[in-house]
Design a protein around this motif. Structure first.
Motif, PDB file in Angstrom:
ATOM      1  N   HIS A 124       1.249  -1.449  -0.492  1.00 40.99           N
ATOM      2  CA  HIS A 124      -0.108   0.480   0.251  1.00 40.99           C
ATOM      3  C   HIS A 124       1.197   0.736  -0.141  1.00 40.99           C
ATOM      4  O   HIS A 124       1.569   1.087  -0.106  1.00 40.99           O
ATOM      5  CB  HIS A 124      -1.006  -0.070   1.089  1.00 40.99           C
ATOM      6  N   ALA A 125      -0.250   2.739  -0.121  1.00 47.15           N
ATOM      7  CA  ALA A 125       0.833   3.649   0.290  1.00 47.15           C
ATOM      8  C   ALA A 125       0.367   4.284   1.418  1.00 47.15           C
ATOM      9  O   ALA A 125      -0.471   3.876   2.027  1.00 47.15           O
ATOM     10  CB  ALA A 125       0.203   4.252  -1.061  1.00 47.15           C
ATOM     11  N   TYR A 126       1.641   4.776   1.823  1.00 47.96           N
ATOM     12  CA  TYR A 126       1.428   5.371   3.237  1.00 47.96           C
ATOM     13  C   TYR A 126       1.888   6.618   3.165  1.00 47.96           C
ATOM     14  O   TYR A 126       2.960   7.476   2.353  1.00 47.96           O
ATOM     15  CB  TYR A 126       2.617   5.083   4.489  1.00 47.96           C
ATOM     16  N   ALA A 153       6.808   9.889  11.093  1.00 46.93           N
ATOM     17  CA  ALA A 153       5.852   9.932  12.065  1.00 46.93           C
ATOM     18  C   ALA A 153       4.263   9.089  10.698  1.00 46.93           C
ATOM     19  O   ALA A 153       4.239   9.975  10.089  1.00 46.93           O
ATOM     20  CB  ALA A 153       5.195  10.128  12.529  1.00 46.93           C
ATOM     21  N   GLU A 154       4.503   7.891  10.576  1.00 46.28           N
ATOM     22  CA  GLU A 154       3.150   7.713   9.979  1.00 46.28           C
ATOM     23  C   GLU A 154       2.476   7.863  10.123  1.00 46.28           C
ATOM     24  O   GLU A 154       1.498   7.983  10.993  1.00 46.28           O
ATOM     25  CB  GLU A 154       2.727   5.835  10.105  1.00 46.28           C
ATOM     26  N   ILE A 155       0.716   8.845   9.502  1.00 50.02           N
ATOM     27  CA  ILE A 155      -0.168   9.949   9.482  1.00 50.02           C
ATOM     28  C   ILE A 155      -1.055   8.889   8.628  1.00 50.02           C
ATOM     29  O   ILE A 155      -2.319   8.688   9.401  1.00 50.02           O
ATOM     30  CB  ILE A 155       0.055  10.801   8.911  1.00 50.02           C
ATOM     31  N   HIS A 156      -1.107   8.295   7.976  1.00 52.62           N
ATOM     32  CA  HIS A 156      -2.537   7.526   7.046  1.00 52.62           C
ATOM     33  C   HIS A 156      -1.490   6.498   6.567  1.00 52.62           C
ATOM     34  O   HIS A 156      -0.559   6.487   6.128  1.00 52.62           O
ATOM     35  CB  HIS A 156      -2.664   8.397   6.244  1.00 52.62           C
ATOM     36  N   LYS A 157      -2.498   5.144   6.085  1.00 50.22           N
ATOM     37  CA  LYS A 157      -2.507   3.937   5.212  1.00 50.22           C
ATOM     38  C   LYS A 157      -3.576   4.051   4.484  1.00 50.22           C
ATOM     39  O   LYS A 157      -4.478   3.948   4.261  1.00 50.22           O
ATOM     40  CB  LYS A 157      -2.512   3.382   6.208  1.00 50.22           C
TER      41      LYS A 157
END
Length: 307
Positions: free
Chosen positions: A192-194, A201-205
């Protein structure tokens, strides 16, 4: 009232004759020179009239002084910019002998012997352990994101040559791009794209972008585009999170994606040597070009003017 409406020629003539702003000093001068009027007023009134004629408006004088200062500053800045930006000729290599080859000049020799200090700072080498790497810049050209296929992502300030942030996603990275500025970036990983921020820091998947190979961002439309193994071109609105459109190219997997900066038309390079042009509002390609017969398109670029 006539000033704020579309005026006819008669209205313009009337304003030019009776406009109090432009004719105020002129009327006062006529009154002072009128002998019949001067004989009817007292000495005190005559002195008051002369005082009004010679009186200077402090607010207007201050505004004129500010405008004059700004014009002088703009002239000085324009002269400085002309000295800095105006050069005799653009940079080029000129050979001294007829048989000399300019291709033999290396980057090391060019940096050491032929360039000034400021220009030579823009030539630098990076030793990156998790190769191969890709690199993209933000719209300002100051920040660059470097992504390795082994999961290493680094954001660097290209002007100061400082590392802004660095992190590992522990997954294969195929592509990455900045969004509206360097504080947010989209990364195409294995499944997937992130979206990550500038601290890592990861914001959305983004679950809708399945198995992506290439990413790009349309800054004026706030649309994130992707294409991957399924050969589906996707447009997602980053402001609302909604999927705007999905187009099947029917040309197999695709890993080459570029935008035309002048009209936001997406260019896709395919395995059969063709390049197709797509728009979010059209379910069919706008143009299809056979660029390399029987050869895969590995990369493409679009001129800034779109031509």
């Amino acid at each position: 009232v006539l000033k704020h409406k579309k005026r006819s020629l008669a209205d313009k003539a009337l304003l030019a004759k009776y406009d109090p702003d432009t004719n105020h000093q002129e009327r006062l001068s006529r009154l002072a020179n009128d002998q019949g009027f001067s004989s009817k007023i007292s000495n005190y009134q005559q002195r008051a009239l002369e005082h009004r004629i010679n009186k200077k408006d402090k607010a207007t004088t201050a505004q004129l002084q500010i405008s004059k200062t700004k014009r002088l500053e703009a002239a000085v800045a324009s002269a400085d910019a002309q000295v800095i930006l105006h050069t005799e000729a653009s940079g080029f290599l000129e050979k001294e002998a007829e048989m000399e080859r300019t291709s033999a000049l290396t980057q090391v020799e060019l940096k050491r012997d032929h360039l000034d200090e400021q220009t030579s700072k823009q030539i630098y080498d990076l030793t990156l352990p998790y190769s191969p790497y890709g690199c993209k810049y933000d719209r300002s050209g100051r920040y660059s994101v470097m992504f390795g296929q082994r999961g290493h992502i680094a954001v660097m300030d290209a002007h100061q040559l400082n590392l802004h942030t660095e992190f590992h996603v522990q997954e294969r990275v195929r592509d990455a791009c900045f969004l509206h500025n360097f504080s947010l970036m989209a990364v195409a990983q294995t499944n997937h794209a992130y979206i990550y921020d500038d601290t890592g820091a990861e914001i959305h998947k983004l679950n809708d972008h399945q198995d992506p190979f290439a990413l790009d961002f349309l800054p004026h439309h706030w649309l994130l585009t992707s294409v991957g193994r399924q050969g589906v071109l996707r447009f997602q609105d980053t402001s609302t999170g909604q999927m705007v459109s999905q187009h099947r190219t029917i040309l197999g997997p695709c890993d080459v994606l570029r935008q035309n900066p002048s009209n936001a038309i997406m260019h896709l390079g395919h395995n059969n040597g063709t390049v197709t042009l797509w728009s979010p509002s059209s379910s069919q390609y706008l143009v299809k070009l056979l660029c390399h017969k029987g050869a895969k398109i590995t990369s493409l670029a679009v001129d800034l003017s779109g031509r």
